[in-house]
Design an enzyme around this catalytic site. Sequence first.
Site, PDB file in Angstrom:
ATOM      1  N   PHE A  49      34.785  46.154  30.849  1.00 45.50           N
ATOM      2  CA  PHE A  49      36.071  46.646  30.350  1.00 45.50           C
ATOM      3  C   PHE A  49      36.086  46.498  28.840  1.00 45.50           C
ATOM      4  O   PHE A  49      35.670  45.470  28.302  1.00 45.50           O
ATOM      5  CB  PHE A  49      37.212  45.830  30.962  1.00 45.50           C
ATOM      6  N   GLU A  50      36.638  47.491  28.140  1.00 48.35           N
ATOM      7  CA  GLU A  50      36.499  47.525  26.691  1.00 48.35           C
ATOM      8  C   GLU A  50      37.194  46.382  25.967  1.00 48.35           C
ATOM      9  O   GLU A  50      36.864  46.073  24.834  1.00 48.35           O
ATOM     10  CB  GLU A  50      36.985  48.863  26.137  1.00 48.35           C
ATOM     11  N   CYS A  51      38.154  45.714  26.622  1.00 47.42           N
ATOM     12  CA  CYS A  51      38.792  44.562  25.988  1.00 47.42           C
ATOM     13  C   CYS A  51      37.840  43.380  25.876  1.00 47.42           C
ATOM     14  O   CYS A  51      38.112  42.433  25.145  1.00 47.42           O
ATOM     15  CB  CYS A  51      40.033  44.151  26.763  1.00 47.42           C
TER      16      CYS A  51
END
Lengths: 251, 251, 310, 310
Positions: A49-51
């Site tokens: 996930f990009e976070c």
Amino acid sequence: MSFSTQELMIVAAAREIRDRELVFVGMRLPIMAFGVARLSHAPRAVGLFECGVVRYAPADGTLHTMADPPNQLGAAWTTGTVQVMGLMQGGRVDAGFIGGAEIDRYGNLNTSYIGGIERPKVKLPGSGGAADIAAMAKRLLVIMNHEKHRFVERVGFVTSPGWLAGGEARRRAGLAQGGPAAVITDRAVLRPHGPDHELHLASVHPGQTIDGVRAATGWDLKCLPGAGETPAPGERELAALHTIDKDGFWR
Amino acid sequence: MSFSTQELMIVAAAREIRDRELVFVGMRLPIMAFGVARLSHAPRAVGLFECGVVRYAPADGTLHTMADPPNQLGAAWTTGTVQVMGLMQGGRVDAGFIGGAEIDRYGNLNTSYIGGIERPKVKLPGSGGAADIAAMAKRLLVIMNHEKHRFVERVGFVTSPGWLAGGEARRRAGLAQGGPAAVITDRAVLRPHGPDHELHLASVHPGQTIDGVRAATGWDLKCLPGAGETPAPGERELAALHTIDKDGFWR
Amino acid sequence: MGGMADKLCQLKDAVAELIRDGDSVVLGACLEPNIPFAVTYELIRQAKRGLNMIAPISDASTDMLIGAGCATAVTGAWVGNVSGGLGHNYRRAAETAQPHAVRINDFSNFSLGMALMAGAYGMPFAPVRSLLGSDILKSNPAFKVIDNPMSAVREPIVLVPPLKPDVAVLAVPRADAEGNAHVWGSTGLAQEAALAARRVIVLADEIVAPEIIASDPSRVLFPGFVVSAVVDAHAGCHPSPMAGRWKRDTAFLDDYHEQSRTPDGFRAWLGEWVLSVPDHAAYCRKLGDRLEALRIRGAALAAPANYASA
Amino acid sequence: MGGMADKLCQLKDAVAELIRDGDSVVLGACLEPNIPFAVTYELIRQAKRGLNMIAPISDASTDMLIGAGCATAVTGAWVGNVSGGLGHNYRRAAETAQPHAVRINDFSNFSLGMALMAGAYGMPFAPVRSLLGSDILKSNPAFKVIDNPMSAVREPIVLVPPLKPDVAVLAVPRADAEGNAHVWGSTGLAQEAALAARRVIVLADEIVAPEIIASDPSRVLFPGFVVSAVVDAHAGCHPSPMAGRWKRDTAFLDDYHEQSRTPDGFRAWLGEWVLSVPDHAAYCRKLGDRLEALRIRGAALAAPANYASA
């Protein structure tokens, strides 16, 4: 066995994930698709996930954002955006999911401006990580609703590059890998075909017709040889989905 | 008050650290110098170590390497080399300490090859982080023993750039900041002087003579105007040193 | 996680199968601590040849491998003995090609870190402001100096090429059987090395249940999916230190430094501590009380961190 | 720590003194969590003007600041409302210059991260393989495409310029009075933002003794010496989530999304939740039981890590 269109979309998306793959997961449907894949045919897929979250097992609990506490708890790795997207730039991410407001014949996506940059008719939120996923994942998987004004001949702004003008255009632009592999909609699955990479109809969902899908598409949509019906979700797939979708939100 | 030459070197080095400065600390004498500075005149100096340790208070315990467990315990930050050296590249590090096997008239240091690269007469261990500290710290502080074969007209290999050929040579090479500010030896303190940045004698240690220092230097060492004796360690400085040097290793 | 623990293997097998003659190898990338000496010794026992050691510092490990004939190239910033100084085997190899020549690809610690970062994150190169004015730019032609294309005035910048080691061996305080590992204390270039390498071997001071690692995903330096093999090797980093686990055996390294002054002395040392010792367990038994004295027994625990979601 | 706790201050004072009209500001850089909404509201109360929001995502915070007339530029990847989608104030500003025009400097999340990394670490630029083929290269002229100077074949590379925000405000679960802070869970671009910014304000969910932070230096994301001010603001990230501390108040953000569909609705929302609320303490009182329901009460503690040295 009954299922909703959204459930079919989730299962169709899940089938695009192969076992042991590293998958860049977006919000909403893709997060469900990753969960279904893990719990059915891809028990060793990994979700990024990009976070900065990397997970093996799907989160236990409803996620409104990818960084919500249930997605942190029991994660494989919680780190930064540069680390997870850096791995993708390095060619380690097999597939990435994104959506879009507009998509065109060659799978280019617009989530930035409709109707010009200076005084846009609609200002969309922007790329987030979509442009990066489209550029750097080895396969791009798109999920979005199939409406004529969204499936256009040519997007007005390429936020996330697909096959660009088709053929070798993507490679010529300097993108050594990747490109759209499937577009999963509420009516059908489209796939690029041939050396031109134009999106073709690969299968229509139960209850939809080829003509109906073509009518909802803003370009002259061609059919892949052998295009049939999207297989309905199997028992195992639906069971996996219901395990994750405890509240029946997607039914 | 009695003190050893090494104690004098440590105290002279400590005086080069100002309060609130970020200091890149090397092993052995510099680590003691940082501690003395913190415990005397620079209570808010911060020490950075290339292994990724950042400390406020000096470590409690003998350090054989900068990453030994006492330097990890109670650190301000334990992170990676890229982070701490990145801060230095960004211009945040006020001063850095290094040593060397050879130094020349313009403060260039060699820790790589003596007598040519192909078949060196002596293969030294190499840069470690020294080349980076010399290039990127805002002030370079050098500590080494003063011997004629080490203090040479021109080093055979510039591992760590000082003022290069003097004058504007360092700036012309693309190094926008930094450069040697002091060389602390077992005989004297040297400093660059004038627009040419040639190292000059700034002070001689108690018991040493100007002629003696010049005889131990491989170039025609000039004196700074007003060069006198290196001030002996003060009571507070020695107390600080003895607090750190529990075993009396440096006495 | 979600699978069999098929990565757990013996140190001998991991070295035999995953480190090949001619490979570029990182043996520890934390600079001074967490150096997997147990693998250094096993490489020597298995008589690997032609290794290119990618080493920021790695204490005396590289010097041992050069002296034993395993390493014929160094891509790194420093080779010696941290407390002792010079590396005698490195000197003999570079100065007189004894026991063989060594190719030296000079880096500094920062440029090596940026090279591994570029390798880890698929960067075409890493631009640095270091090395300007240094003769390292002359001794290692891999670097390239360009004028900053983003600057209106002339501004030289060094471009560092990406490094992708064939293998990285990383010693960690604890890992699960899938290679998910916790690391704390300073980490040097370990994250970049693990993510840049084609194969990663984890040398775990302790193998723990997956739940232990999953309880603190922010303590994970690199994820298990980049790991090829996990070896249970308590004290596998001796004589180097490991935060909260092992003190440094400085006397051991000083003794190595003295004995390795001559080729005969080095061979004697090698016979005693490596070649006549069949494996890591025997090495630990040979160390005996000395190893026990290095074990950190105190407790200075990290403040709790809560990951609960409800 | 050896110093007075002179960085501890009131939220009002930190915003008044450290965030100036025209500044480029990062308000949270973890993407969806840990967004310092308490500072968003205080910027609106203090009627700051001309802010350039450097925002990877920052949920609805940027949309609020645009609607309130504080922010006139966006340097970022995404502005909207994470669960609701579009940002209505952003739309009105971009489409019809209501209440004012907004300058948009388009980035993607990765290129923004690399820009902040370049700012943090003094890199002249960051080379990326993203953005090729994207019209972001056309809408934002700050990027530059060059042929890779390290490649024998033609290989286009995008150079991303460094970003150095004037101020970064970062919400953390715990910090000491000097700004030494622990962060766990995913961190987005927070490390890069903190190290790149000229001034850093830490919004601490809890102020703790320095010994707590020093007990676990690997949990520190950025060191206290880069921090200018520390604010004690329990739940200062509401309605965004914080690992182990606060659940996301999705209903609150959905309500904002609905109300902000019209300028009048937005003004009403602003009146109720910001302008008629004097400070963060009053905001928390107004939330009352709703805030208590968001508090994470469970315990899922990280496995212990030992830093003892003997």
